[in-house]
Design an enzyme around this catalytic site. Structure first.
Site, PDB file in Angstrom:
ATOM      1  N   GLY A  98     -21.307  17.655 -14.682  1.00  0.00           N
ATOM      2  CA  GLY A  98     -21.445  18.375 -13.421  1.00  0.00           C
ATOM      3  C   GLY A  98     -21.175  19.856 -13.506  1.00  0.00           C
ATOM      4  N   ARG A  99     -20.506  20.306 -14.558  1.00  0.00           N
ATOM      5  CA  ARG A  99     -20.294  21.747 -14.739  1.00  0.00           C
ATOM      6  C   ARG A  99     -20.323  22.132 -16.224  1.00  0.00           C
ATOM      7  NH1 ARG A  99     -13.926  23.182 -13.619  1.00  0.00           N
ATOM      8  NH2 ARG A  99     -12.993  21.272 -14.442  1.00  0.00           N
TER       9      ARG A  99
ATOM     10  N   ARG B 234     -16.798  24.516 -26.047  1.00  0.00           N
ATOM     11  CA  ARG B 234     -15.938  23.720 -26.939  1.00  0.00           C
ATOM     12  C   ARG B 234     -16.781  23.182 -28.101  1.00  0.00           C
ATOM     13  NH1 ARG B 234     -15.837  19.641 -22.432  1.00  0.00           N
ATOM     14  NH2 ARG B 234     -13.768  20.404 -21.866  1.00  0.00           N
TER      15      ARG B 234
ATOM     16  N   ARG C 290     -19.910   9.233 -24.747  1.00  0.00           N
ATOM     17  CA  ARG C 290     -18.721   8.667 -24.119  1.00  0.00           C
ATOM     18  C   ARG C 290     -18.882   7.158 -23.919  1.00  0.00           C
ATOM     19  NH1 ARG C 290     -17.317  13.569 -20.584  1.00  0.00           N
ATOM     20  NH2 ARG C 290     -18.817  15.106 -21.320  1.00  0.00           N
TER      21      ARG C 290
ATOM     22  N   ASP D 149     -15.277   7.980 -18.740  1.00  0.00           N
ATOM     23  CA  ASP D 149     -16.171   9.101 -19.018  1.00  0.00           C
ATOM     24  C   ASP D 149     -15.457  10.207 -19.779  1.00  0.00           C
ATOM     25  OD1 ASP D 149     -15.004   9.159 -16.217  1.00  0.00           O
ATOM     26  OD2 ASP D 149     -15.588  11.256 -16.402  1.00  0.00           O
TER      27      ASP D 149
ATOM     28  N   ASP E 249     -11.525  17.473 -22.926  1.00  0.00           N
ATOM     29  CA  ASP E 249     -11.567  17.652 -21.476  1.00  0.00           C
ATOM     30  C   ASP E 249     -10.166  17.704 -20.885  1.00  0.00           C
ATOM     31  OD1 ASP E 249     -12.749  18.225 -19.113  1.00  0.00           O
ATOM     32  OD2 ASP E 249     -13.333  16.177 -18.634  1.00  0.00           O
TER      33      ASP E 249
END
Length: 468
Positions: A95-96, A182, A189, A263, A273
């Protein structure tokens, strides 16, 4: 787990394109008012042949996301589902962020460059697709500290400030914005597999299993494992081995990830994350990182349970390709593998040789009792008793006939260890927020890397890829 990765030439390779039609959506990066380089990880840039980029080219590639040579022409926002705090959500995806590039490092591994805060995608829902600068600084600190403590983690590759004013409910607003890149060994996932199960896409699942076995290789399952020749079963064994070791590495580092949804579980076994993470101020199994984790589902002491549960969700997804018994047999290895990994990593951080699962488990248990009784931070325990020095009687007795690691590095003579409790994170952010002073952060990164050099390479389980 390389402390100083080997330099390499730039070697682009994009096998993800064979899956792209159903794995993700082509997207474009947001257009930012400015692109100001704030952090570039040149030691890992050297590992993928990008350390020679000028700041101007760095801004172009990691601020405006102009394609790297012979790489993906457009970024790919990946699709996946996931259990979020054990509630299934089919409405999620990148989503981002997006997958920006793929390339090989000096050890021959295929690595991905992915983003956080690069703008809206089809999966943004009500989000603005942005990242705060403070969130990017926090991710730098998390990845640098975890890498130094032997955790198999994504690397913060780049942070570029983007000149937008963001409003957030959990930060003083408006606040500064950034886009983070990153470096990871893949972005597949458990939730990616869950999505294919939900859509009953057997052919795509078969292709994804093959991709993961090819791109994140590892040893075959044990000789007595049922149906060990089946690709889905092979992958299940590898993921169980990797996530058992990941759970152990977090526990030995005294780290609380905070959001262990499916996820957020990478098939490669990497930690990634970083949102509401914390390092322990003292040994406290019930310590939580996320203010919204009211039930303590992802508390420090429950992290192994959470990763085991997530492995079970992968087993359920792989039922699309394999029978249940061999997948369950792989899942049942998690407990013994975790116990062995915990002992192995505990001995590594303490600077003593392992003596086998039972003896190492006894050492871990005695150490945990001491930590609980004394309320000392775990960082202080490992630093003070490195190589068995000044060990309390109950610990010294368990170290009597163990070899000791070389502790000649000057770090072990420091008065206190490097730590990363939340108060330190805030103290490093304040100079940036108030005076745009990045020197304290730069000095802290150097000190953390020095600690990593003192520890040396962490013990790597067989399920990890070479140099992983």
């Amino acid at each position: 787990m390389p402390i100083a990765p080997a330099p390499s030439s730039y070697q682009p390779e994009t096998p993800i394109t064979a899956l792209a039609e159903w794995l993700g959506d082509p997207v474009d990066a947001a257009r930012f008012p400015e692109t100001r380089v704030r952090f570039r990880n040149d030691r890992w840039a050297a590992a993928v042949g990008l350390s020679d980029l000028t700041d101007e080219r760095w801004q172009a590639h990691f601020g405006r996301f102009e394609p790297l040579p012979d790489n993906l022409l457009r970024p790919l926002a990946l699709r996946y589902h996931g259990h979020q705090f054990r509630v299934y959500n089919p409405e999620i995806g990148d989503g981002r962020g997006f997958l920006f590039a793929q390339m090989r490092d000096g050890a021959g591994r295929l690595l991905d460059l992915g983003t956080k805060g690069s703008g809206q995608t089809p999966w943004s829902r009500a989000g603005d697709g942005r990242l705060t600068l403070k969130g990017a600084v926090r991710e730098i600190l998390a990845t640098e500290m975890l890498e130094a403590l032997g955790v198999y983690t994504s690397k913060t590759f780049s942070v570029v400030e983007t000149g937008e004013a963001l409003w957030r409910g959990d930060e003083p607003s408006p606040t500064r914005s950034a886009v983070l890149t990153r470096l990871s060994h893949g972005h597949i996932r458990i939730g990616t597999f869950q999505r294919l199960l939900a859509l009953d896409q057997r052919d795509e699942m078969d292709a994804l299993v093959d991709y993961c076995l090819t791109r994140f290789p590892g040893p075959p399952p044990p000789d007595d494992a049922p149906a060990r020749e089946q690709p889905a079963v092979r992958l299940m064994h590898l993921v169980v081995e990797r996530l058992a070791d990941l759970a152990a590495s977090w526990m030995v580092a005294g780290f609380v990830h905070g959001v262990l949804n499916t996820d957020n579980m990478n098939i490669s076994g990497e930690s990634f994350d970083y949102g509401p993470w914390r390092f322990l101020p003292r040994w406290q199994p019930g310590f939580t990182a996320a203010y919204f984790d009211h039930a303590g589902l992802y508390a420090f002491g429950r992290q192994p349970e959470a990763l085991h549960w997530n492995c079970a969700q992968l087993a359920l997804a792989l039922r699309l390709l394999a029978d249940a018994p061999p997948l369950i047999a792989a899942l049942e290895r998690f407990g013994p593998l975790y116990t062995a990994a915990l002992g192995r990593r505990w001995c590594w951080r303490l600077g003593v040789a392992t003596k086998g699962p039972e003896a190492d488990a006894e050492l871990v248990a005695a150490s945990e009792r001491l930590l609980t009784r004394s309320e000392d931070p775990p960082d202080r325990f490992f630093h003070a008793h490195r190589g068995g020095r000044d060990a309390p009687a109950e610990i010294a007795a368990l170290l009597a006939d163990r070899d000791r690691a070389d502790s000649s590095h000057a770090y072990w003579s420091d008065e206190r260890p490097q730590t990363m409790v939340i108060e330190e994170v805030e103290s490093l952010w304040q100079p940036i927020a108030e005076h745009d002073d990045w020197d304290p952060l730069t000095r802290k990164i150097a000190a953390i890397r020095r600690m990593g050099e003192a520890h040396g390479p962490a013990p790597v389980p067989s399920g990890h890829s070479p140099s992983g």
